[in-house]
Design an enzyme around this catalytic site. Structure first.
Site, PDB file in Angstrom:
ATOM      1  N   CYS A 131       0.834  -1.204   0.000  1.00  0.00           N
ATOM      2  CA  CYS A 131       0.000   0.000   0.000  1.00  0.00           C
ATOM      3  C   CYS A 131       0.867   1.252   0.000  1.00  0.00           C
ATOM      4  O   CYS A 131       0.605   2.210  -0.736  1.00  0.00           O
ATOM      5  CB  CYS A 131      -0.954   0.000   1.196  1.00  0.00           C
ATOM      6  SG  CYS A 131      -0.152  -0.033   2.825  1.00  0.00           S
ATOM      7  N   ASN A 290      -5.215   2.895   2.823  1.00  0.00           N
ATOM      8  CA  ASN A 290      -4.103   1.996   2.536  1.00  0.00           C
ATOM      9  C   ASN A 290      -4.578   0.704   1.879  1.00  0.00           C
ATOM     10  O   ASN A 290      -3.921   0.168   0.987  1.00  0.00           O
ATOM     11  CB  ASN A 290      -3.333   1.679   3.817  1.00  0.00           C
ATOM     12  CG  ASN A 290      -4.227   1.193   4.940  1.00  0.00           C
ATOM     13  OD1 ASN A 290      -5.169   1.881   5.337  1.00  0.00           O
ATOM     14  ND2 ASN A 290      -3.952   0.026   5.471  1.00  0.00           N
TER      15      ASN A 290
END
Length: 316
Positions: A131, A290
């Site tokens: 992420c 994320n």
């Protein structure tokens, strides 16, 4: 009416896998979810898939291979863990199934959709980095297109609540994989990645900081323009991705040198880019940017494969 959408399997019924399933079912015109795979029969992801009419198995990849639906699967997303990915990949490759790896296993090439997808469109396994990598490496690349980046450092701060067991189990792999991708995809000569799990309540959205050290004569306007254009490109598939403030520049002059890995004490120009990523809220809360950026990037890659005309596998 025939359904020409590409059938995909999602391995991992946790946060990322479930969000990806919902994204595909709501938004994709090129893909359909042919199977949801987990190992916990009581997981919310499998229960949700069953309610939505998606074929499921709680027997892992071996269960997937035994499903009638597997014959039509062309692409498998792996949203489990780095350790499990190696086993899953071997079994899936034996059947010609393309793998989009959402773990830090990095068996296949690192891919950031806006940076290097075209170079790896036919790769049998595509790794989506992390992420933090998806959020920050486009910025490193944007700077490196304008000026050589001697060193890049990224700090990804995510809400503790958004970090499930898979994320927590892969912290070491996160830093290693992201650091390598900063060099290989971002174009920096040296790089470092840091992840912070923020326990704040209420949970904060994902925040990322990118530092790039470049030569003092680098063109500030060109760097700013390149970064701003890159942000717009990422926003095409992650609408909640944005600059938190204008790109910052600091001249490092003689007498105030900084110790740069690979260079030692140096003068130059420090570029600082502050980002935040707000999730779309499909399955996960909006603070889980994320996870949202990973599922959005993975979906983008799969749709580009589906629309590219490149032959994809699966049993006939």
């Amino acid at each position: 009416m025939s359904d020409d959408r590409l059938s995909v399997a999602i391995i991992g019924s946790g946060n990322i896998g479930t969000d990806l399933m919902i994204k595909i079912m709501r938004n994709s015109k090129l893909l359909k979810v042919g199977a949801m795979v987990g190992i916990d029969p009581k997981s919310d992801g499998l229960a949700r898939a069953q309610r939505l009419g998606v074929p499921t198995t709680a027997e892992g990849v071996d269960g997937l291979l035994d499903m009638p639906a597997f014959r039509d699967i062309k692409i498998a997303f792996d949203a489990t863990s780095a350790g499990a990915q190696a086993i899953h990949n071997q079994k899936l490759q034996a059947h010609g199934v393309r793998v989009i790896d959402l773990t830090p296993a990095a068996i296949g090439p690192y891919v950031i959709p806006v940076v290097n997808f075209d170079q790896h469109v036919d790769a049998p396994n595509i790794n989506m980095v992390t992420c933090g990598g998806q959020a920050t490496i486009p910025i490193v690349h944007a700077v490196s297109k304008v000026s050589p980046v001697h060193y890049a450092e990224i700090v990804a701060s995510i809400s503790s609540k958004s970090a499930g067991p898979g994320t927590r189990a892969n912290i070491d792999e996160f830093t290693e994989t992201t650091s390598k991708a900063i060099l290989e995809v971002g174009g920096a000569a040296q790089g470092r990645a840091i992840i912070i799990l923020n326990p704040a309540e209420p949970p904060l959205i994902m925040r990322d900081t990118v530092y790039c050290f470049v030569s003092a004569e680098a063109n500030i306007d060109a760097i700013t323009d390149s970064v701003e254009q890159m942000v717009k490109s990422v926003q095409e598939y992650v609408p909640g991705y944005r600059l938190k403030q204008k790109v910052q520049f600091e001249k490092i002059v003689a007498g105030n040198e900084q110790n740069i890995p690979g260079l030692g004490w140096s003068t130059g120009l420090k570029v600082s880019v502050f980002l935040e990523v707000e999730g779309a809220g499909h399955y996960l809360p909006s603070y889980a940017g994320n996870l949202d950026i990973m599922t959005s990037a993975g979906l983008t890659v799969a749709e580009r494969i589906a629309g590219s005309g490149v032959q994809v596998g699966g049993l006939k």
